[in-house]
Design a protein around this motif. Structure first.
Motif, PDB file in Angstrom:
ATOM      1  N   ARG A   5       1.017  -1.225  -0.054  1.00  0.00           N
ATOM      2  CA  ARG A   5      -0.160   0.016  -0.136  1.00  0.00           C
ATOM      3  C   ARG A   5       0.670   1.272  -0.034  1.00  0.00           C
ATOM      4  NH1 ARG A   5      -5.229  -1.449   1.140  1.00  0.00           N
ATOM      5  NH2 ARG A   5      -5.610  -3.583   1.772  1.00  0.00           N
ATOM      6  N   ASP A   6       2.082   1.149   0.429  1.00  0.00           N
ATOM      7  CA  ASP A   6       2.902   2.333   0.629  1.00  0.00           C
ATOM      8  C   ASP A   6       3.497   2.419  -0.659  1.00  0.00           C
ATOM      9  OD1 ASP A   6       2.017   2.637   3.187  1.00  0.00           O
ATOM     10  OD2 ASP A   6       3.764   1.188   3.971  1.00  0.00           O
ATOM     11  N   THR A   7       4.335   1.553  -1.090  1.00  0.00           N
ATOM     12  CA  THR A   7       5.062   1.576  -2.424  1.00  0.00           C
ATOM     13  C   THR A   7       4.457   1.431  -3.676  1.00  0.00           C
ATOM     14  OG1 THR A   7       6.163  -0.393  -1.983  1.00  0.00           O
ATOM     15  CG2 THR A   7       7.334   1.412  -1.189  1.00  0.00           C
ATOM     16  N   GLY A   8       3.356   0.696  -3.543  1.00  0.00           N
ATOM     17  CA  GLY A   8       2.793   0.094  -4.795  1.00  0.00           C
ATOM     18  C   GLY A   8       1.638   0.919  -5.254  1.00  0.00           C
ATOM     19  N   LEU A   9       1.227   1.705  -4.345  1.00  0.00           N
ATOM     20  CA  LEU A   9       0.170   2.447  -5.003  1.00  0.00           C
ATOM     21  C   LEU A   9       0.399   4.272  -4.680  1.00  0.00           C
ATOM     22  CD1 LEU A   9      -2.876   0.816  -2.953  1.00  0.00           C
ATOM     23  CD2 LEU A   9      -2.381   0.829  -5.240  1.00  0.00           C
ATOM     24  N   SER A  10      -0.003   4.788  -5.731  1.00  0.00           N
ATOM     25  CA  SER A  10       0.185   6.375  -5.629  1.00  0.00           C
ATOM     26  C   SER A  10      -0.625   6.810  -4.354  1.00  0.00           C
ATOM     27  CB  SER A  10      -0.208   6.947  -6.975  1.00  0.00           C
ATOM     28  OG  SER A  10      -1.558   7.083  -6.997  1.00  0.00           O
ATOM     29  N   THR A  11      -0.324   8.203  -4.549  1.00  0.00           N
ATOM     30  CA  THR A  11      -0.860   8.997  -3.134  1.00  0.00           C
ATOM     31  C   THR A  11      -2.669   8.976  -3.452  1.00  0.00           C
ATOM     32  OG1 THR A  11      -0.151  10.882  -4.342  1.00  0.00           O
ATOM     33  CG2 THR A  11       0.981  10.277  -2.428  1.00  0.00           C
ATOM     34  N   LEU A  19      -3.966   4.914  -6.655  1.00  0.00           N
ATOM     35  CA  LEU A  19      -3.739   4.426  -7.979  1.00  0.00           C
ATOM     36  C   LEU A  19      -2.664   3.434  -8.093  1.00  0.00           C
ATOM     37  CD1 LEU A  19      -4.988   7.252 -10.209  1.00  0.00           C
ATOM     38  CD2 LEU A  19      -6.322   5.138  -9.588  1.00  0.00           C
ATOM     39  N   PRO A  20      -2.834   2.423  -9.111  1.00  0.00           N
ATOM     40  CA  PRO A  20      -1.573   1.455  -9.261  1.00  0.00           C
ATOM     41  C   PRO A  20      -0.361   2.297  -9.865  1.00  0.00           C
ATOM     42  CG  PRO A  20      -3.526   0.895 -10.790  1.00  0.00           C
ATOM     43  CD  PRO A  20      -3.708   1.887  -9.776  1.00  0.00           C
ATOM     44  N   VAL A  21       0.748   2.071  -9.540  1.00  0.00           N
ATOM     45  CA  VAL A  21       1.875   2.726 -10.058  1.00  0.00           C
ATOM     46  C   VAL A  21       2.792   1.889 -11.263  1.00  0.00           C
ATOM     47  CG1 VAL A  21       2.624   3.606  -7.704  1.00  0.00           C
ATOM     48  CG2 VAL A  21       3.732   1.386  -8.575  1.00  0.00           C
ATOM     49  N   ALA A  22       3.348   2.796 -12.115  1.00  0.00           N
ATOM     50  CA  ALA A  22       3.477   2.494 -13.582  1.00  0.00           C
ATOM     51  C   ALA A  22       4.770   1.668 -13.331  1.00  0.00           C
ATOM     52  CB  ALA A  22       3.734   3.546 -14.609  1.00  0.00           C
ATOM     53  N   PRO A  23       5.449   0.945 -14.626  1.00  0.00           N
ATOM     54  CA  PRO A  23       6.635   0.149 -14.229  1.00  0.00           C
ATOM     55  C   PRO A  23       7.561   1.225 -13.615  1.00  0.00           C
ATOM     56  CG  PRO A  23       5.361  -0.513 -16.038  1.00  0.00           C
ATOM     57  CD  PRO A  23       4.389   0.559 -15.656  1.00  0.00           C
ATOM     58  N   ASN A  24       8.479   0.650 -12.900  1.00  0.00           N
ATOM     59  CA  ASN A  24       9.470   1.644 -12.316  1.00  0.00           C
ATOM     60  C   ASN A  24      10.462   0.684 -11.658  1.00  0.00           C
ATOM     61  OD1 ASN A  24       8.944   0.678  -9.883  1.00  0.00           O
ATOM     62  ND2 ASN A  24       7.306   2.204  -9.411  1.00  0.00           N
ATOM     63  N   GLY A  25      11.844   1.014 -10.992  1.00  0.00           N
ATOM     64  CA  GLY A  25      12.519   0.230 -10.703  1.00  0.00           C
ATOM     65  C   GLY A  25      12.478  -0.848  -9.686  1.00  0.00           C
ATOM     66  N   GLU A  26      11.431  -0.509  -8.845  1.00  0.00           N
ATOM     67  CA  GLU A  26      11.063  -1.781  -7.971  1.00  0.00           C
ATOM     68  C   GLU A  26      10.029  -2.335  -8.440  1.00  0.00           C
ATOM     69  OE1 GLU A  26       9.361  -0.042  -4.248  1.00  0.00           O
ATOM     70  OE2 GLU A  26       9.391  -2.181  -3.267  1.00  0.00           O
ATOM     71  N   VAL A  46       8.885  -3.959 -11.700  1.00  0.00           N
ATOM     72  CA  VAL A  46       9.318  -3.682 -13.048  1.00  0.00           C
ATOM     73  C   VAL A  46       8.229  -3.620 -13.977  1.00  0.00           C
ATOM     74  CG1 VAL A  46      10.728  -4.914 -14.835  1.00  0.00           C
ATOM     75  CG2 VAL A  46      11.295  -5.086 -12.442  1.00  0.00           C
ATOM     76  N   LEU A  47       7.151  -4.299 -13.781  1.00  0.00           N
ATOM     77  CA  LEU A  47       5.879  -4.208 -14.577  1.00  0.00           C
ATOM     78  C   LEU A  47       4.626  -3.449 -14.072  1.00  0.00           C
ATOM     79  CD1 LEU A  47       5.998  -7.762 -16.375  1.00  0.00           C
ATOM     80  CD2 LEU A  47       6.696  -5.812 -17.291  1.00  0.00           C
ATOM     81  N   GLY A  48       5.189  -2.790 -13.198  1.00  0.00           N
ATOM     82  CA  GLY A  48       4.010  -2.122 -12.384  1.00  0.00           C
ATOM     83  C   GLY A  48       3.411  -2.866 -11.220  1.00  0.00           C
ATOM     84  N   THR A  49       2.095  -2.014 -10.586  1.00  0.00           N
ATOM     85  CA  THR A  49       1.266  -2.878  -9.696  1.00  0.00           C
ATOM     86  C   THR A  49       0.121  -2.661 -10.151  1.00  0.00           C
ATOM     87  OG1 THR A  49       1.141  -0.837  -8.389  1.00  0.00           O
ATOM     88  CG2 THR A  49       2.887  -2.129  -7.850  1.00  0.00           C
ATOM     89  N   ASP A  50      -0.826  -3.635  -9.380  1.00  0.00           N
ATOM     90  CA  ASP A  50      -2.051  -3.560 -10.083  1.00  0.00           C
ATOM     91  C   ASP A  50      -3.150  -2.697  -8.928  1.00  0.00           C
ATOM     92  OD1 ASP A  50      -2.672  -5.137  -7.712  1.00  0.00           O
ATOM     93  OD2 ASP A  50      -3.274  -7.002  -8.558  1.00  0.00           O
ATOM     94  N   GLN A  51      -4.491  -2.915  -8.797  1.00  0.00           N
ATOM     95  CA  GLN A  51      -5.231  -1.894  -8.200  1.00  0.00           C
ATOM     96  C   GLN A  51      -5.026  -2.079  -6.548  1.00  0.00           C
ATOM     97  OE1 GLN A  51      -5.982  -4.403  -9.483  1.00  0.00           O
ATOM     98  NE2 GLN A  51      -7.480  -5.613  -7.809  1.00  0.00           N
ATOM     99  N   LEU A  52      -4.599  -3.083  -6.231  1.00  0.00           N
ATOM    100  CA  LEU A  52      -4.528  -3.383  -4.766  1.00  0.00           C
ATOM    101  C   LEU A  52      -2.900  -3.347  -4.533  1.00  0.00           C
ATOM    102  CD1 LEU A  52      -6.526  -6.565  -4.202  1.00  0.00           C
ATOM    103  CD2 LEU A  52      -7.130  -4.233  -3.714  1.00  0.00           C
ATOM    104  N   GLY A  53      -1.977  -3.107  -5.440  1.00  0.00           N
ATOM    105  CA  GLY A  53      -0.614  -2.610  -5.036  1.00  0.00           C
ATOM    106  C   GLY A  53       0.203  -3.781  -5.180  1.00  0.00           C
ATOM    107  N   ARG A  54      -0.264  -4.778  -5.599  1.00  0.00           N
ATOM    108  CA  ARG A  54       0.590  -6.140  -5.796  1.00  0.00           C
ATOM    109  C   ARG A  54       1.380  -5.948  -7.191  1.00  0.00           C
ATOM    110  NH1 ARG A  54      -4.705  -9.869  -5.180  1.00  0.00           N
ATOM    111  NH2 ARG A  54      -5.289  -8.512  -7.057  1.00  0.00           N
TER     112      ARG A  54
END
Lengths: 319, 317
Positions: free
Chosen positions: A69-75, A78-85, A87-95
């Motif tokens: 919930r902290d790193t995998g979702l934006s403030t 919303l899910p976060v796009a692919p990034n360093g942590e 690689v293929l982004g996260t889904d709506q629950l931050g997985r």
């Protein structure tokens, strides 16, 4: 081949003529087919990816069902796009989508292969029995195949799931039940033309029983359609399973499956603001079915070159 | 011809009988009390008993089965557990969306699939054949719901982000009073169902045409000096397209029974969406109704296909 020929060739320096068996010829034809080779490579990579799912999990440090919930979702949540942590982004629950993709590949391959093999086994058994014995046995079995083919399968799958609840075993069972008929029909047709052939008559006159004729004389002659149609059944089984999971009738969440990931993406149209949720599992699913379909076509051409349509042959300079 | 039709009708009845028995057994062995589903969690025991007797659930199983078959044969599919409406009315309300999808889809996939198949078969091994085969492979491999979601993203969301509406997000608008609005709302669902299905027809057409074009009568026509386009379109096409009738009948019937996936992706309130809602609500009479209706469409289409086939190709009679 290498070890046996090398001594002779060096001694005589004459061009050697290698006698190639049917298998070697088939493999050579397949190796020359670039599309099939690309498909094989993709399938192998996918198998490695699926097998290495725990390694992917360990490498990223993300479990497939853990919600970050902290790193995998934006403030905004919303899910976060692919990034360093991720690689293929996260889904709506931050997985982590990558880890879920790897575990989902296990489900798709498992269901695709197991359901196809089981359906092939049923189809071959029924097809051989119907074609070999003919008469009323054939009539009953053929009508049964017609019957199964005339059933609205997705609706029946819905009804079954609504009663028994979704599960992996039920998905496989439903897929097997509704997909053995194609194989059954093909095999039946082949057996009908094989059973009157001389080698079968010869076996019979030597006193072979029906079981022995079916298994020893007829079955080996069916290897080409069996291999081709089983390969072609794998992509349809994979799509069937993904469709069931997409409709919420297949793999039970939170266990990851590609169809389930796409269903999550479709829910509340979240994929419109997070394209990777549909592009990542969608592309992998498409490439998987495409690869198996290409491989099926390639195998058919390689196993039975006569069946290939007439092609314009162009002379190619030998390397 | 009459014997042929009688046989087909008997088989049709057998399919429907088997299907009704399947759903009856399925829901009889199913866990969960239907009366509880009707009345909700707050119902008292006396209410439950009352409902059971209203629904006939207190009678012996074989009586229930016979009365179920009898009512189903007369077209009475019972009432929804959810809102007590007749199942037939619920389905009838959903048919316009599904029928709209099927009509447009059929026209589109035939007008794409058949030309691609012909193009491919007329130039075996050439670049046009490869193009056609590529289309076939991709179309056969594309899962419908992935294609639907991608088209929504590209043709609805991206233009809307750019500030204009190219296509709506989904939903069904009735044909009347404004057919243009109807078609505009159906365009993406049509394209989605048509592209994946067209591949099937392209492959069938290609295979059939390759076979037909190597027949003796085609060689005869060519030897007589008939122009090539006439050989293909006058002599070849009819024999090529006849077997497609079987596939078309099956596809139309399956889709009429509920284009579940497409309706789900585009939010079309059709029969398939009704089935999904019924499953989620455990609304058993509706599930049974939709399954039987699907079977009914398949049976009818089998018979229609047989009749058309015997008209097109008198040898099968």
């Amino acid at each position: 081949m290498g070890g046996r020929m090398s001594a002779d060739t060096e001694a005589t320096e004459a061009p050697t003529i290698v006698q190639r068996g049917a298998l070697a010829l088939t493999v050579r034809r397949l190796l020359r087919d670039r599309a099939s080779m690309a498909a094989v490579i993709f399938i192998l990579l996918l198998v490695v990816f699926a097998a290495a799912a725990p390694l992917v999990e360990a490498w990223t440090g993300h479990s497939p069902i853990e919600q970050f919930r902290d790193t995998g979702l934006s403030t905004m949540g919303l899910p976060v796009a692919p990034n360093g942590e991720f690689v293929l982004g996260t889904d709506q629950l931050g997985r982590d989508v990558l880890v879920r993709l790897a575990y989902g590949a296990r489900v798709s391959l498992l269901v695709g292969v197991v359901a196809s093999l089981a359906a092939a086994l049923v189809g071959i058994t029924i097809g051989v029995i119907a074609g070999f014995f003919g008469g009323w046995i054939d009539a009953v079995l053929s009508r049964t195949m017609d019957l199964v083919m005339s059933v609205p399968f997705l609706l029946c799958a819905l009804a079954l799931v609504s009663v028994f609840g979704p599960s992996l075993a039920l998905s496989i069972g439903v897929i097997v039940f509704f997909s053995w008929t194609t194989m059954g029909r093909v095999i039946r047709g082949q057996v009908i033309s094989l059973r009157e052939r001389d080698f079968v008559q010869a076996s019979r006159s030597l006193g072979a029983g029906p079981l022995s004729i079916m298994l020893i004389d007829i079955l080996p002659n069916l290897s080409v359609p069996i291999i081709v149609y089983t390969t072609m059944m794998i992509p349809s089984s994979i799509v069937f399973e993904a469709t069931l999971s997409f409709l919420g009738l297949g793999i039970v969440p939170p266990a990851p499956s590609w169809g389930g990931m796409l269903a999550d993406a479709a829910a509340n149209s979240i994929y419109l603001v997070a394209w990777w949720l549909v592009i990542v599992p969608g592309t992998v699913l498409l490439l998987t079915t495409l690869s198996f379909n290409i491989l099926g076509d390639g195998l058919r051409d390689a196993l039975d070159p006569k069946a290939r349509p007439v092609r314009l042959r162009r002379k190619r300079a030998k390397p | 011809m009459i014997r042929f039709l009688a046989g087909r009708l008997a088989f049709a009845a057998l399919i429907l009988f088997a299907l009704s028995t399947f759903v009856f057994v399925l829901f009889f062995v199913a866990p969960g009390d239907p009366a509880r589903l009707v009345a909700g969690d707050k119902a008292t025991e006396t209410q439950l008993i009352q409902i059971r007797s209203n629904l006939g659930l207190d009678r012996p199983i074989h009586e229930q089965y016979l009365s179920f078959l009898g009512r189903a044969a007369q077209g009475d599919l019972g009432y929804s557990y959810r809102n007590q409406q007749p199942v037939l009315t619920l389905i009838a309300n959903r048919l316009p969306a599904t029928v709209s999808l099927v009509i447009g889809g059929v026209i589109l996939w035939l007008s794409v699939g058949i030309p691609v198949g012909i193009m491919s078969a007329r130039h075996p091994g050439g670049w046009r054949d490869r193009l056609g085969q590529g289309f076939i492979l991709v179309g056969l491999s594309f899962p419908t719901f992935v294609l639907g979601m991608v088209s929504l993203y590209v043709f609805y969301f991206l233009p809307r982000q750019a500030g204009f509406t190219l296509f709506p997000a989904g939903g069904f608008k009735p044909f009347w009073p404004n057919p243009a609005i109807w078609a505009w709302h159906m365009a993406l669902p049509w394209a989605t169902v048509a592209l994946t299905t067209a591949a099937v027809y392209a492959r069938l057409t290609r295979g059939q045409m390759l076979e037909v074009m190597s027949e003796d009568y085609i060689r005869t026509a060519r030897a007589k000096g008939v122009p090539e386009h006439k050989v293909v379109y006058k002599h070849g096409l009819r024999a090529t397209l006849t077997p497609l009738v079987t596939q078309l009948g099956a596809d139309i019937a399956f889709l009429l029974g509920g284009a579940i996936v497409i309706e789900q992706v585009y939010g079309l309130q059709g029969v398939g969406a009704l089935a999904i809602q019924a499953v989620n609500n455990q609304d058993r009479p509706v599930i049974i109704g939709v399954v039987l209706l699907g079977g009914f469409f398949i049976v009818i289409s089998n018979i229609v296909v047989d009749i058309i086939y015997s008209l097109l190709d008198p040898r099968v009679r």
